[in-house]
Design a protein around this motif. Structure first.
Motif, PDB file in Angstrom:
ATOM      1  N   LEU A  69       0.834  -1.206   0.000  1.00  0.00           N
ATOM      2  CA  LEU A  69       0.000   0.000   0.000  1.00  0.00           C
ATOM      3  C   LEU A  69       0.867   1.254   0.000  1.00  0.00           C
ATOM      4  CD1 LEU A  69      -2.798  -0.944   2.582  1.00  0.00           C
ATOM      5  CD2 LEU A  69      -3.118  -0.520   0.136  1.00  0.00           C
ATOM      6  N   LEU A  70       1.963   1.207   0.742  1.00  0.00           N
ATOM      7  CA  LEU A  70       2.882   2.339   0.769  1.00  0.00           C
ATOM      8  C   LEU A  70       3.486   2.572  -0.614  1.00  0.00           C
ATOM      9  CD1 LEU A  70       4.408   4.503   2.400  1.00  0.00           C
ATOM     10  CD2 LEU A  70       6.144   2.765   2.919  1.00  0.00           C
ATOM     11  N   ALA A  71       3.817   1.491  -1.302  1.00  0.00           N
ATOM     12  CA  ALA A  71       4.346   1.615  -2.664  1.00  0.00           C
ATOM     13  C   ALA A  71       3.324   2.291  -3.570  1.00  0.00           C
ATOM     14  CB  ALA A  71       4.720   0.235  -3.206  1.00  0.00           C
ATOM     15  N   ALA A  72       2.067   1.863  -3.467  1.00  0.00           N
ATOM     16  CA  ALA A  72       1.007   2.473  -4.270  1.00  0.00           C
ATOM     17  C   ALA A  72       0.824   3.943  -3.916  1.00  0.00           C
ATOM     18  CB  ALA A  72      -0.295   1.710  -4.064  1.00  0.00           C
ATOM     19  N   CYS A  73       1.020   4.244  -2.645  1.00  0.00           N
ATOM     20  CA  CYS A  73       0.895   5.628  -2.173  1.00  0.00           C
ATOM     21  C   CYS A  73       1.996   6.498  -2.772  1.00  0.00           C
ATOM     22  CB  CYS A  73       0.960   5.636  -0.648  1.00  0.00           C
ATOM     23  SG  CYS A  73       0.541   7.219   0.099  1.00  0.00           S
ATOM     24  N   TYR A  74       3.221   6.007  -2.751  1.00  0.00           N
ATOM     25  CA  TYR A  74       4.333   6.750  -3.359  1.00  0.00           C
ATOM     26  C   TYR A  74       4.058   7.021  -4.842  1.00  0.00           C
ATOM     27  CZ  TYR A  74       7.465   5.852   0.661  1.00  0.00           C
ATOM     28  OH  TYR A  74       8.054   5.816   1.893  1.00  0.00           O
ATOM     29  N   ALA A  75       3.650   5.969  -5.562  1.00  0.00           N
ATOM     30  CA  ALA A  75       3.400   6.118  -6.996  1.00  0.00           C
ATOM     31  C   ALA A  75       2.267   7.111  -7.256  1.00  0.00           C
ATOM     32  CB  ALA A  75       3.071   4.763  -7.612  1.00  0.00           C
ATOM     33  N   ALA A  76       1.208   7.023  -6.443  1.00  0.00           N
ATOM     34  CA  ALA A  76       0.057   7.909  -6.625  1.00  0.00           C
ATOM     35  C   ALA A  76       0.432   9.361  -6.376  1.00  0.00           C
ATOM     36  CB  ALA A  76      -1.070   7.491  -5.688  1.00  0.00           C
ATOM     37  N   GLY A  78       3.066  10.615  -7.254  1.00  0.00           N
ATOM     38  CA  GLY A  78       3.687  11.017  -8.511  1.00  0.00           C
ATOM     39  C   GLY A  78       2.731  10.972  -9.688  1.00  0.00           C
ATOM     40  N   GLY A  79       1.446  10.787  -9.401  1.00  0.00           N
ATOM     41  CA  GLY A  79       0.446  10.783 -10.462  1.00  0.00           C
ATOM     42  C   GLY A  79       0.272   9.461 -11.170  1.00  0.00           C
ATOM     43  N   ILE A  80       0.848   8.386 -10.624  1.00  0.00           N
ATOM     44  CA  ILE A  80       0.735   7.067 -11.246  1.00  0.00           C
ATOM     45  C   ILE A  80      -0.169   6.177 -10.399  1.00  0.00           C
ATOM     46  CG2 ILE A  80       1.974   5.028 -12.058  1.00  0.00           C
ATOM     47  CD1 ILE A  80       2.638   7.536 -13.627  1.00  0.00           C
ATOM     48  N   ILE A  81      -1.386   5.977 -10.874  1.00  0.00           N
ATOM     49  CA  ILE A  81      -2.333   5.076 -10.228  1.00  0.00           C
ATOM     50  C   ILE A  81      -2.664   4.007 -11.263  1.00  0.00           C
ATOM     51  CG2 ILE A  81      -4.602   4.865  -9.143  1.00  0.00           C
ATOM     52  CD1 ILE A  81      -4.384   7.867  -8.460  1.00  0.00           C
ATOM     53  N   ILE A  82      -2.326   2.781 -10.964  1.00  0.00           N
ATOM     54  CA  ILE A  82      -2.337   1.730 -11.988  1.00  0.00           C
ATOM     55  C   ILE A  82      -3.678   1.602 -12.696  1.00  0.00           C
ATOM     56  CG2 ILE A  82      -2.173  -0.767 -12.361  1.00  0.00           C
ATOM     57  CD1 ILE A  82       0.130  -0.830 -10.405  1.00  0.00           C
ATOM     58  N   TYR A  83      -4.769   1.553 -11.929  1.00  0.00           N
ATOM     59  CA  TYR A  83      -6.054   1.341 -12.599  1.00  0.00           C
ATOM     60  C   TYR A  83      -6.414   2.519 -13.491  1.00  0.00           C
ATOM     61  CZ  TYR A  83      -8.741   4.429  -9.444  1.00  0.00           C
ATOM     62  OH  TYR A  83      -9.238   5.506  -8.772  1.00  0.00           O
ATOM     63  N   GLN A  84      -5.987   3.733 -13.120  1.00  0.00           N
ATOM     64  CA  GLN A  84      -6.255   4.890 -13.963  1.00  0.00           C
ATOM     65  C   GLN A  84      -5.408   4.853 -15.234  1.00  0.00           C
ATOM     66  OE1 GLN A  84      -5.801   8.532 -11.731  1.00  0.00           O
ATOM     67  NE2 GLN A  84      -7.693   8.225 -10.579  1.00  0.00           N
ATOM     68  N   VAL A  85      -4.141   4.440 -15.081  1.00  0.00           N
ATOM     69  CA  VAL A  85      -3.259   4.315 -16.250  1.00  0.00           C
ATOM     70  C   VAL A  85      -3.818   3.293 -17.226  1.00  0.00           C
ATOM     71  CG1 VAL A  85      -0.974   3.609 -17.042  1.00  0.00           C
ATOM     72  CG2 VAL A  85      -1.191   5.058 -15.014  1.00  0.00           C
ATOM     73  N   LEU A  86      -4.259   2.153 -16.688  1.00  0.00           N
ATOM     74  CA  LEU A  86      -4.829   1.111 -17.556  1.00  0.00           C
ATOM     75  C   LEU A  86      -6.104   1.600 -18.230  1.00  0.00           C
ATOM     76  CD1 LEU A  86      -4.268  -2.089 -15.372  1.00  0.00           C
ATOM     77  CD2 LEU A  86      -3.140  -1.512 -17.527  1.00  0.00           C
ATOM     78  N   SER A  87      -6.921   2.330 -17.485  1.00  0.00           N
ATOM     79  CA  SER A  87      -8.150   2.875 -18.064  1.00  0.00           C
ATOM     80  C   SER A  87      -7.832   3.866 -19.179  1.00  0.00           C
ATOM     81  CB  SER A  87      -8.972   3.572 -16.969  1.00  0.00           C
ATOM     82  OG  SER A  87     -10.137   4.160 -17.506  1.00  0.00           O
ATOM     83  N   ASN A  88      -6.857   4.740 -18.944  1.00  0.00           N
ATOM     84  CA  ASN A  88      -6.440   5.693 -19.980  1.00  0.00           C
ATOM     85  C   ASN A  88      -5.870   4.970 -21.193  1.00  0.00           C
ATOM     86  OD1 ASN A  88      -7.154   7.800 -18.297  1.00  0.00           O
ATOM     87  ND2 ASN A  88      -5.079   8.149 -17.543  1.00  0.00           N
ATOM     88  N   ALA A  89      -5.125   3.894 -20.924  1.00  0.00           N
ATOM     89  CA  ALA A  89      -4.513   3.135 -22.020  1.00  0.00           C
ATOM     90  C   ALA A  89      -5.571   2.472 -22.890  1.00  0.00           C
ATOM     91  CB  ALA A  89      -3.565   2.086 -21.446  1.00  0.00           C
ATOM     92  N   LEU A  90      -6.591   1.937 -22.263  1.00  0.00           N
ATOM     93  CA  LEU A  90      -7.673   1.302 -23.031  1.00  0.00           C
ATOM     94  C   LEU A  90      -8.397   2.334 -23.890  1.00  0.00           C
ATOM     95  CD1 LEU A  90      -9.123  -1.097 -20.296  1.00  0.00           C
ATOM     96  CD2 LEU A  90      -7.969  -1.778 -22.409  1.00  0.00           C
ATOM     97  N   THR A  91      -8.568   3.529 -23.352  1.00  0.00           N
ATOM     98  CA  THR A  91      -9.246   4.593 -24.096  1.00  0.00           C
ATOM     99  C   THR A  91      -8.388   5.087 -25.263  1.00  0.00           C
ATOM    100  OG1 THR A  91     -10.382   5.323 -22.088  1.00  0.00           O
ATOM    101  CG2 THR A  91     -10.277   6.892 -23.912  1.00  0.00           C
ATOM    102  N   SER A  92      -7.079   5.187 -25.024  1.00  0.00           N
ATOM    103  CA  SER A  92      -6.169   5.749 -26.032  1.00  0.00           C
ATOM    104  C   SER A  92      -5.696   4.737 -27.068  1.00  0.00           C
ATOM    105  CB  SER A  92      -4.940   6.353 -25.337  1.00  0.00           C
ATOM    106  OG  SER A  92      -5.319   7.380 -24.455  1.00  0.00           O
ATOM    107  N   SER A  93      -5.898   3.444 -26.780  1.00  0.00           N
ATOM    108  CA  SER A  93      -5.330   2.408 -27.656  1.00  0.00           C
ATOM    109  C   SER A  93      -5.859   2.474 -29.085  1.00  0.00           C
ATOM    110  CB  SER A  93      -5.595   1.014 -27.067  1.00  0.00           C
ATOM    111  OG  SER A  93      -6.987   0.798 -26.915  1.00  0.00           O
ATOM    112  N   SER A  94      -7.067   2.991 -29.252  1.00  0.00           N
ATOM    113  CA  SER A  94      -7.638   3.072 -30.597  1.00  0.00           C
ATOM    114  C   SER A  94      -7.087   4.265 -31.387  1.00  0.00           C
ATOM    115  CB  SER A  94      -9.166   3.181 -30.517  1.00  0.00           C
ATOM    116  OG  SER A  94      -9.549   4.344 -29.802  1.00  0.00           O
ATOM    117  N   SER A  95      -6.421   5.195 -30.677  1.00  0.00           N
ATOM    118  CA  SER A  95      -5.924   6.406 -31.340  1.00  0.00           C
ATOM    119  C   SER A  95      -4.462   6.315 -31.751  1.00  0.00           C
ATOM    120  CB  SER A  95      -6.095   7.613 -30.402  1.00  0.00           C
ATOM    121  OG  SER A  95      -7.449   7.766 -30.025  1.00  0.00           O
TER     122      SER A  95
END
Length: 226
Positions: A69-76, A78-95
């Protein structure tokens, strides 16, 4: 003498009960802290969550759930939240065609790689590295792999920006990206998602690029996208 022995025994029992009670109360307090930290993270208050998680680890250094959880907190932070990155990637993959424009895709789903963000990702990876392999759940393995993959992508974006500006890489930057590249190769888990697909395209491209060293291969590969 008999009374003395009974008295000592009774005192010993009281001390043991007090010690156990203290441990139990400490455990309950840590559990409560963890729940509060998770609520903080859900509310986006990562600074408060980090403080609570670090407090737990002072008494429970082997609480690997808290460490992840602390690792996820550090990343977050810095603006890196895995589920959000994956969601953005799925949206952008068609572009974007990740085979021909991998860094266009990367820049569309990740924040600009500042020194702060790169530092937070290093903290996240360091935190995960303190979890023994035998104690890692499959979810922890996935998170660790994703953090390293994303850290590599951020570093490559940063170095590509330097190449475009005509700024030479420092020796420290070169060493860091090579180390992260090798860590990413060794930690990759079996998972099909846009990030692992992007990772595969880039690492395959690097491995096929001419160069006497990995550092030269990486630089030659990035030069194509200047």
């Amino acid at each position: 003498m008999r009374k003395l022995i009974i008295g000592i025994t009774f005192l010993s029992i009281l001390i043991n009960i007090s010690s156990c009670r203290g441990n139990i109360l400490s455990s309950f307090a840590d559990q409560d802290y963890q729940e509060q930290a998770e609520i903080d993270m859900q509310n986006g208050d990562y600074t408060s969550a980090q403080t609570k998680l670090l407090n737990i680890l002072t008494t429970e250094p082997n609480n690997y759930t808290v460490r992840s959880l602390l690792a996820a907190c550090y990343a977050a932070q810095g603006g890196i939240i895995i589920y959000q990155v994956l969601s953005n990637a799925l949206t952008s993959s068609s572009s974007y065609n990740i085979n021909t424009n991998p860094f266009g895709f990367t820049s569309s789903i990740l924040p600009n790689p500042t020194a702060y963000i790169l530092g937070q990702m290093q903290l996240a990876i360091d935190s995960m590295s303190l979890i023994p392999a035998a104690s890692m759940t499959s979810d922890m393995q996935f998170v660790q792999s994703m953090f390293i993959n994303l850290y590599l992508l951020l570093q490559l974006e940063d170095l590509l920006t330097l190449l475009r500006a005509g700024t030479p890489w420092t020796a420290a930057q070169t060493t860091l990206v090579v180390n992260t590249y090798n860590s990413a190769l060794s930690s990759n888990v079996s998972s099909t998602n846009p990030i692992t697909q992007l990772f595969s395209v880039i690492t395959t491209g690097i491995s096929l690029t001419p160069g006497a060293t990995q550092a030269q291969q990486i630089q030659n590969f990035l030069t194509v996208f200047e």
